[in-house]
Motif scaffolding. Structure first.
Motif, mmCIF file in Angstrom:
data_model
loop_
_atom_site.group_PDB
_atom_site.id
_atom_site.type_symbol
_atom_site.label_atom_id
_atom_site.label_comp_id
_atom_site.label_asym_id
_atom_site.label_seq_id
_atom_site.Cartn_x
_atom_site.Cartn_y
_atom_site.Cartn_z
ATOM 1 N N PHE A 106 37.338 -33.089 16.745
ATOM 2 C CA PHE A 106 36.472 -31.982 16.323
ATOM 3 C C PHE A 106 35.259 -32.596 15.630
ATOM 4 C CE2 PHE A 106 36.471 -27.886 13.471
ATOM 5 C CZ PHE A 106 35.276 -27.489 14.045
ATOM 6 N N GLY A 107 34.246 -32.928 16.437
ATOM 7 C CA GLY A 107 33.013 -33.474 15.908
ATOM 8 C C GLY A 107 32.065 -32.351 15.534
ATOM 9 N N ILE A 108 31.557 -32.386 14.305
ATOM 10 C CA ILE A 108 30.798 -31.264 13.737
ATOM 11 C C ILE A 108 29.379 -31.719 13.399
ATOM 12 C CG2 ILE A 108 30.661 -29.639 11.805
ATOM 13 C CD1 ILE A 108 33.748 -30.051 11.509
ATOM 14 N N GLY A 109 28.399 -30.929 13.824
ATOM 15 C CA GLY A 109 27.011 -31.195 13.488
ATOM 16 C C GLY A 109 26.398 -30.043 12.729
ATOM 17 N N ARG A 110 25.288 -30.323 12.049
ATOM 18 C CA ARG A 110 24.586 -29.298 11.264
ATOM 19 C C ARG A 110 23.269 -28.877 11.910
ATOM 20 N NH1 ARG A 110 21.596 -29.560 6.004
ATOM 21 N NH2 ARG A 110 21.824 -31.817 6.079
ATOM 22 N N ALA A 111 22.771 -29.663 12.871
ATOM 23 C CA ALA A 111 21.516 -29.319 13.547
ATOM 24 C C ALA A 111 21.741 -28.123 14.468
ATOM 25 C CB ALA A 111 21.020 -30.519 14.348
ATOM 26 N N PRO A 112 20.677 -27.441 14.873
ATOM 27 C CA PRO A 112 20.851 -26.271 15.740
ATOM 28 C C PRO A 112 21.194 -26.608 17.187
ATOM 29 C CG PRO A 112 18.528 -26.606 15.257
ATOM 30 C CD PRO A 112 19.283 -27.577 14.385
ATOM 31 N N GLY A 113 20.934 -27.860 17.617
ATOM 32 C CA GLY A 113 21.178 -28.189 19.017
ATOM 33 C C GLY A 113 20.166 -27.531 19.945
ATOM 34 N N GLY A 114 19.024 -27.186 19.392
ATOM 35 C CA GLY A 114 17.972 -26.511 20.147
ATOM 36 C C GLY A 114 16.941 -25.969 19.174
ATOM 37 N N ASP A 115 16.271 -24.915 19.564
ATOM 38 C CA ASP A 115 15.238 -24.340 18.699
ATOM 39 C C ASP A 115 15.844 -23.338 17.718
ATOM 40 O OD1 ASP A 115 14.869 -21.445 20.001
ATOM 41 O OD2 ASP A 115 15.047 -22.916 21.622
ATOM 42 N N ARG A 116 15.095 -23.040 16.685
ATOM 43 C CA ARG A 116 15.594 -22.156 15.627
ATOM 44 C C ARG A 116 15.841 -20.729 16.138
ATOM 45 N NH1 ARG A 116 15.465 -23.417 10.049
ATOM 46 N NH2 ARG A 116 15.831 -25.656 9.886
ATOM 47 N N LEU A 117 15.028 -20.251 17.066
ATOM 48 C CA LEU A 117 15.229 -18.898 17.582
ATOM 49 C C LEU A 117 16.572 -18.799 18.308
ATOM 50 C CD1 LEU A 117 14.335 -16.018 18.165
ATOM 51 C CD2 LEU A 117 13.028 -16.890 20.136
ATOM 52 N N SER A 118 16.891 -19.802 19.123
ATOM 53 C CA SER A 118 18.175 -19.796 19.825
ATOM 54 C C SER A 118 19.328 -19.813 18.831
ATOM 55 C CB SER A 118 18.282 -21.006 20.754
ATOM 56 O OG SER A 118 17.283 -20.977 21.738
ATOM 57 N N ALA A 119 19.195 -20.635 17.792
ATOM 58 C CA ALA A 119 20.249 -20.715 16.783
ATOM 59 C C ALA A 119 20.439 -19.375 16.077
ATOM 60 C CB ALA A 119 19.920 -21.807 15.767
ATOM 61 N N GLN A 120 19.354 -18.694 15.788
ATOM 62 C CA GLN A 120 19.451 -17.395 15.122
ATOM 63 C C GLN A 120 20.126 -16.357 16.012
ATOM 64 O OE1 GLN A 120 18.024 -17.109 11.777
ATOM 65 N NE2 GLN A 120 19.553 -15.494 11.840
ATOM 66 N N LEU A 121 19.869 -16.445 17.322
ATOM 67 C CA LEU A 121 20.502 -15.521 18.259
ATOM 68 C C LEU A 121 21.983 -15.834 18.437
ATOM 69 C CD1 LEU A 121 17.673 -15.343 20.945
ATOM 70 C CD2 LEU A 121 18.353 -13.520 19.373
ATOM 71 N N LEU A 122 22.343 -17.113 18.382
ATOM 72 C CA LEU A 122 23.745 -17.491 18.509
ATOM 73 C C LEU A 122 24.558 -17.005 17.319
ATOM 74 C CD1 LEU A 122 23.192 -21.102 19.843
ATOM 75 C CD2 LEU A 122 24.537 -19.369 21.024
ATOM 76 N N ASN A 123 23.982 -17.100 16.136
ATOM 77 C CA ASN A 123 24.684 -16.668 14.920
ATOM 78 C C ASN A 123 23.657 -16.041 13.976
ATOM 79 O OD1 ASN A 123 26.270 -16.231 12.702
ATOM 80 N ND2 ASN A 123 26.664 -18.389 12.260
ATOM 81 N N PRO A 124 23.468 -14.732 14.049
ATOM 82 C CA PRO A 124 22.451 -14.085 13.202
ATOM 83 C C PRO A 124 22.674 -14.279 11.707
ATOM 84 C CG PRO A 124 23.134 -12.620 14.971
ATOM 85 C CD PRO A 124 24.065 -13.790 15.002
#
Length: 335
Positions: A106-124
């Protein structure tokens, strides 16, 4: 000389004139090869809104790869935790660890893995804050351990199935900030030299000095990720370097449009700024004939004082990609 273990990071990159289905098929073939060659672990990444990478859902790809292999550890490199709820991620990895006991990371990262808008849509509910990430790490450990933390949701809510053998907890970092979380929570650390080739050994040293043992990990544990390519033919290596130089620039420019042909890339004239970026990016990968690659991998392991190197290899020709891993396996007698 250390007994260096070699692992695979697979980003399921999509080649020129290829598609996501083909890239994922190649991931399935590659995990079988890595398993046969004796590699330590095989991780897949999480990227979003990025058309050159097919790997968006490690939690879906991991069981496919684990089912196609026999003994190699399979995991996330990583799950971008802020994109998800802690409960759902814990259920996913509890299920994976129950299906494939003692084989899941279980490797865990803190970066969004993309742009901030995509991250906000994945987890509002994502606030992109360190405090929220800290709380999520507390939660995923508690859910997977089946801890009943007083005065918290863990007294009432469980993440089933609870695995008999927990997945290995890893924290990914490329800048150093997340290394402190890994040390605090007693998790293993993976440093992404392939993202940032500066300051990594110092980050790893701080992690080791600050490490607090956990029920899962008594001592610090570290691996280092690097892009690498190996071939006996120097002309083949030179072509790979030219293409990879461009591919990294393409990503930095937003990866818009299709990739040019190999001949177009070969004849490109770069601006001063682009040449500077190419020079910096070359610190993120190792390329060469077997003797050169082994010397550089050994030097990287010595620089970080680690016994595991995780290698991400992309190549337009899948046969070249597989052959590169085969050559590296021969260097370290993994099979």
């Amino acid at each position: 000389m250390k007994n260096i273990k070699i692992s695979v990071l697979d980003q399921s990159q999509i080649g020129r004139d290829s598609n996501a289905q083909q890239a994922l098929k190649e991931s399935g073939e590659l995990v079988q090869l890595a398993d046969k060659l004796g590699f330590e672990r095989y991780w897949v990444s999480e990227h979003h809104n990025f058309k050159l990478v097919a790997g968006t859902t490690p939690e879906v790809l991991i069981p496919y790869l684990a089912a196609k292999s026999e003994r190699i550890r399979v995991g996330s490199g990583g799950i971008m935790l802020p994109n998800h709820t802690s409960l759902k991620v814990s259920e996913n990895f509890g299920m994976l660890a129950s299906l494939f006991p003692n084989r899941i990371d279980f490797g865990i990262g803190r970066a969004p893995g993309g742009d901030r808008l995509s991250a906000q849509l994945l987890n509002p509910a994502n606030t992109f804050s360190e405090k929220q990430f800290y709380e999520q790490l507390v939660d995923v450990q508690a859910y997977l351990r089946d801890d009943e933390l007083p005065d918290t949701v863990h007294e009432k809510v469980k993440a089933y199935p609870i695995p008999e053998i927990l997945p290995e907890f890893w924290i990914l970092t490329s800048s150093g900030g997340s290394a402190q979380f890994a040390a605090h929570f007693g998790m293993a650390l993976s440093f992404a030299h392939f993202i940032n080739p500066v300051g990594g050994p110092e980050v790893v040293a701080i992690y080791r000095d600050s490490f607090k043992p956990s029920p899962e990990l008594a001592e610090p544990k570290v691996n280092v990720g690097i892009f690498a390519y190996c071939n006996e033919d120097q002309d083949n290596v030179d072509r790979w370097v030219a293409e990879f130089d461009y591919r990294m620039l393409h990503i930095e420019m937003g990866a818009t449009g299709d990739l040019p042909s190999a001949d177009e890339i070969k004849n490109m004239e770069y601006s001063m700024h682009q040449r500077a970026r190419i020079a910096w990016n070359r610190g993120r990968f190792i390329a060469g004939t077997p003797a050169t690659v082994k010397k550089k991998i050994d030097a990287l392991a010595d620089e970080y004082n680690v016994d595991e190197i995780m290698i991400a290899t992309w190549a337009e020709d899948f046969a070249d990609r597989k052959h590169s891993y085969e050559l590296i396996a021969e260097m370290y007698h993994t099979a």
